[in-house]
Design a protein around this motif. Structure first.
Motif, short mmCIF file in Angstrom:
data_model
loop_
_atom_site.label_atom_id
_atom_site.label_comp_id
_atom_site.label_asym_id
_atom_site.label_seq_id
_atom_site.Cartn_x
_atom_site.Cartn_y
_atom_site.Cartn_z
N VAL A 283 0.86 -1.14 -0.01
CA VAL A 283 -0.08 -0.03 -0.01
C VAL A 283 0.95 1.29 0.00
CG1 VAL A 283 -1.65 1.21 1.33
CG2 VAL A 283 -1.84 -1.18 1.14
N GLU A 284 0.61 2.32 -0.73
CA GLU A 284 1.32 3.57 -0.84
C GLU A 284 1.16 4.17 0.44
OE1 GLU A 284 3.22 4.34 -3.18
OE2 GLU A 284 2.91 2.98 -4.72
N LEU A 285 2.41 4.96 0.74
CA LEU A 285 2.33 5.64 1.93
C LEU A 285 1.41 6.59 2.27
CD1 LEU A 285 4.04 6.70 4.50
CD2 LEU A 285 5.36 8.22 2.77
N GLU A 286 0.99 7.57 1.19
CA GLU A 286 -0.22 8.43 1.52
C GLU A 286 -1.51 7.66 1.64
OE1 GLU A 286 -0.61 10.97 -1.65
OE2 GLU A 286 1.27 11.90 -1.53
N GLU A 287 -1.82 6.50 1.02
CA GLU A 287 -2.94 5.59 1.39
C GLU A 287 -2.86 5.28 2.89
OE1 GLU A 287 -5.43 1.95 -0.40
OE2 GLU A 287 -3.63 2.62 -1.53
N ARG A 288 -1.82 4.79 3.35
CA ARG A 288 -1.59 4.42 4.72
C ARG A 288 -1.84 5.45 5.52
NH1 ARG A 288 3.20 1.63 2.70
NH2 ARG A 288 4.40 2.99 3.72
N ILE A 289 -1.33 6.66 5.21
CA ILE A 289 -1.78 7.61 6.18
C ILE A 289 -3.17 8.08 6.26
CG2 ILE A 289 -1.52 10.29 6.53
CD1 ILE A 289 1.48 9.84 5.42
N THR A 290 -3.92 8.12 5.21
CA THR A 290 -5.31 8.09 5.01
C THR A 290 -5.82 7.17 5.87
OG1 THR A 290 -4.96 9.01 2.83
CG2 THR A 290 -7.34 8.37 3.53
N MET A 291 -5.59 5.71 5.89
CA MET A 291 -6.22 4.73 6.73
C MET A 291 -6.06 4.92 7.92
SD MET A 291 -4.65 1.60 4.28
CE MET A 291 -5.13 0.18 5.51
N PHE A 292 -4.95 5.48 8.49
CA PHE A 292 -4.73 5.69 9.99
C PHE A 292 -5.57 6.87 10.38
CE2 PHE A 292 -2.75 8.49 13.07
CZ PHE A 292 -2.67 7.59 13.94
N GLN A 293 -5.92 7.83 9.50
CA GLN A 293 -6.62 9.04 9.78
C GLN A 293 -8.05 8.62 9.78
OE1 GLN A 293 -5.90 11.83 6.74
NE2 GLN A 293 -3.68 12.54 7.89
N ASN A 294 -8.49 7.82 9.18
CA ASN A 294 -9.91 7.26 9.00
C ASN A 294 -10.11 6.42 10.34
OD1 ASN A 294 -10.75 8.55 6.69
ND2 ASN A 294 -9.97 6.99 5.13
N PHE A 295 -9.17 5.59 10.78
CA PHE A 295 -9.25 4.61 11.77
C PHE A 295 -9.29 5.43 13.10
CE2 PHE A 295 -7.06 2.45 15.19
CZ PHE A 295 -8.07 1.34 15.48
N VAL A 296 -8.47 6.50 13.20
CA VAL A 296 -8.59 7.28 14.42
C VAL A 296 -10.36 7.87 14.38
CG1 VAL A 296 -7.67 9.19 15.73
CG2 VAL A 296 -6.12 7.75 14.64
N ASP A 297 -10.53 8.67 13.32
CA ASP A 297 -11.79 9.14 13.19
C ASP A 297 -12.83 8.39 13.56
OD1 ASP A 297 -10.64 11.62 12.56
OD2 ASP A 297 -10.88 11.22 10.33
N GLY A 298 -12.91 7.03 13.11
CA GLY A 298 -13.81 6.02 13.22
C GLY A 298 -14.12 5.59 14.83
N VAL A 299 -12.66 5.40 15.42
CA VAL A 299 -12.68 4.92 16.85
C VAL A 299 -13.19 5.84 17.66
CG1 VAL A 299 -11.39 4.47 18.74
CG2 VAL A 299 -10.93 3.30 16.41
N LEU A 300 -12.85 7.13 17.59
CA LEU A 300 -13.44 8.59 18.30
C LEU A 300 -14.99 8.57 18.21
CD1 LEU A 300 -10.52 10.87 17.82
CD2 LEU A 300 -11.07 9.38 19.75
N HIS A 301 -15.56 8.19 16.84
CA HIS A 301 -17.12 8.30 16.63
C HIS A 301 -17.66 7.35 17.12
CE1 HIS A 301 -20.50 9.42 14.42
NE2 HIS A 301 -20.71 7.98 13.91
N HIS A 302 -17.15 6.20 17.30
CA HIS A 302 -17.91 4.92 17.87
C HIS A 302 -17.48 4.56 19.30
CE1 HIS A 302 -18.19 4.07 13.38
NE2 HIS A 302 -19.36 3.59 13.86
N SER A 303 -16.70 5.25 19.98
CA SER A 303 -16.13 5.15 21.37
C SER A 303 -17.43 5.29 22.23
CB SER A 303 -14.88 5.75 21.76
OG SER A 303 -14.69 5.75 23.13
N GLU A 304 -17.74 4.50 23.06
CA GLU A 304 -18.71 4.80 24.05
C GLU A 304 -18.36 5.39 25.33
OE1 GLU A 304 -20.67 1.13 24.43
OE2 GLU A 304 -21.61 1.10 22.20
N VAL A 305 -17.05 5.61 25.53
CA VAL A 305 -16.51 6.17 26.64
C VAL A 305 -16.60 7.77 26.80
CG1 VAL A 305 -14.29 6.40 27.99
CG2 VAL A 305 -14.61 4.16 26.50
#
Length: 539
Positions: free
Chosen positions: A65-87
């Protein structure tokens, strides 16, 4: 079948609170990954109160996977976790990030603060400094804050962090000289402060004033670039006013002055400071006094300390003092450590012994190398009071066997009248180790063999004196192995050489050592440890 299924589900049958506690020890990426295990685990990660995001786990160069795509994947992951976290109350939020998307970083920090985060740990390796949101400076829930790299602190007029107990500032850039103190003024219960500085942090004076502070660590090294606004009439300074401080550590090779108010509660101090006398003597502001004076003044301000550690660099700086400076009397000090010292640093030992009348433990570790080797050790004209009355423990690490070292050891053994224990650890280079044992050059030990037993030492000291002579001149006797008993292997590795000892029940069976060549000296720590294990197995 029933038993197998029961044993397989034993973890899944634990309460949610316990499972979430277990998941909290994992990086959030792996905690979320447990959702594929079963329906029982699918949403557990959303209740984990510790969020640990590190893009290093995503930036794996071995993937296609290209570097820019991996960075985007990480950003989307953090956004998703913070959105769905129930804490609703985050215990810890840690972020390791290397991309220049400042908007995302700012947004993530805001979300953590809105959810009443207790510990905030930011490690940002990006090109521009991130400014913290205004709500950070009035957050009532923060207990621990660690800010590292690529952060710009512009302190507002109002700062109120009523719960903050630990603050770490590493390679942070400040808006002006008052930034640190303005921040500390809003931390009424702060107990621990760690400041790791760089030259270009816009701080000429580090002012630490806080009545609740108990632990202070300051690190300041040159980065080779210098201050972008460097002026001839400006010097780096450190100011400390913390009446309840119990531990002080200063590693500072750039500051010229240390203004420390009395520290009546100080228990332990570590001082590693370097000052260049030639540079200071050329300054028009020194008044004809070498700037080693501030180091003496610093020691005077902490003279009530109980445990003091000084490095060879510090002792070197003290040795070049011009003017009428002398050591203070350390009435409360019971433990003194000289670390990484070289030859002429030993000359300071008598001065410190005389200035420490109640000293009980003395630790000396060699390792700092200066260019000149003294011909001998300057013996005190009078026996220090601590040797006669209080000194019970002496430990000398990595001794090489130079004349000045042996003379100091002999003097200590001769005059330490209440000594209970003396430990000497020889440096690897002082002995030629072979597999069959230790072979010592007779010429190198002649001075030790010829030592005469002092006539005025008590029985315990005399016994220690003879035992040390024996240990330093006699090769160990190897015992034949008993293959019915357990073998013990101890090994050590440094960038000079490796060594392995095989023993049984505390008795030596075999030795092996190897001096490393230039190629092996470049091994990483992990490779070096692995190499010594391999060599131990081979031999």
């Amino acid at each position: 079948m029933h038993r197998s299924r029961l044993s397989r589900d034993i973890i899944s049958n634990l309460p949610d609170e316990l499972l979430c506690h277990i998941l909290s020890f994992l990086p959030t990426k792996f905690a979320v990954g447990t959702s594929i295990l079963s329906k029982r685990w699918r949403y557990l990660w959303a209740s984990v109160p510790i969020l640990d995001f590190d893009d290093e786990l995503w930036l794996n160069p071995s993937t296609l996977v290209e570097l820019e795509e991996r960075i985007t994947m990480f950003q989307n992951f953090v956004d998703g976790v913070l959105h769905h976290s129930e804490v609703s109350c985050i215990k810890k939020f840690r972020l390791g990030y290397r991309d220049n998307n400042l908007d995302s970083v700012y947004s993530w920090i805001c979300i953590a603060l809105e959810r009443r985060v207790q510990e905030l740990d930011l490690h940002l390796l990006i090109d521009w400094g991130v400014e913290l949101p205004p709500m950070f400076f009035i957050c009532k829930t923060l207990v621990v804050v660690k800010l590292s790299c690529a952060l710009f602190l512009d302190i507002p007029t109002t700062v109120w962090l009523p719960s903050l107990k630990a603050l770490h500032l590493k390679s942070v850039e400040y808006s002006d000289d008052d930034s640190i103190q303005n921040l500390l003024s809003g931390c009424p219960v702060l107990e621990e402060l760690v400041i790791e500085r760089e030259e270009r942090d816009n701080q000429w004076v580090v002012n630490v004033s806080n009545p609740s502070l108990k632990i202070l660590r300051i690190f300041f090294f040159t980065d080779g670039f210098g201050h972008p606004y460097e002026q001839e009439d400006q010097d780096y300074k450190v100011v400390v006013d913390a009446p309840n401080l119990e531990y002080l550590s200063i590693t500072d090779y750039l500051s010229k002055d240390y203004f420390v108010k009395d520290l009546p509660s100080l228990v332990k101090a570590f001082i590693d400071v370097e000052q260049d006398s030639e540079e200071f003597e050329e300054s028009p502001h020194n008044g004809g006094i070498s700037y080693h004076g501030p180091i003496y003044e610093l020691l005077g301000r902490i003279s009530n300390v109980k445990c003091l550690s000084l490095t060879g660099v510090t002792l070197d700086s003290l040795s070049g003092t011009i003017g009428d400076y002398k050591l203070p009397t350390f009435h409360n000090m019971t433990r003194l450590e000289f670390l990484f010292i070289g030859g002429f640093n030993w000359d300071f030992l008598p001065n410190f012994l005389h200035s420490s009348p109640n000293l009980e433990a003395l630790i000396i570790e060699t390792g700092y190398t200066n260019e000149l080797i003294p011909e001998g050790w300057l013996m005190p004209l009078q026996v220090p009071a601590c040797l006669v009355l209080h000194l019970k423990e002496i430990e000398i690490r990595r001794i090489v066997g130079e004349d000045y070292e042996l003379e100091a050891v002999e003097y200590l053994l001769k005059n330490a009248e209440v000594l209970q224990q003396m430990t000497i650890d020889c440096h690897e280079s002082s002995m030629d180790q072979e597999f069959c044992g230790i072979e010592i050059d007779p010429e190198n030990i002649k001075a030790i063999v010829d030592w005469t037993v002092p006539t005025n030492i008590h029985e315990v000291a005399n016994k220690a004196f003879e035992e040390i002579k024996s240990k330093m001149v006699n090769s160990p006797i190897l015992r034949l192995p008993n293959f019915e008993k357990v073998f013990e292997v101890a090994y050590g590795a440094s960038h000079m050489g490796i060594g392995v000892v095989l023993s049984q029940e505390g008795h030596l069976v075999a030795f092996f050592s190897e001096k490393l060549n230039e190629a092996k000296k470049k091994y990483s720590t992990y490779d070096l440890e692995f190499y010594v294990v391999v060599q131990a197995i081979r031999h």
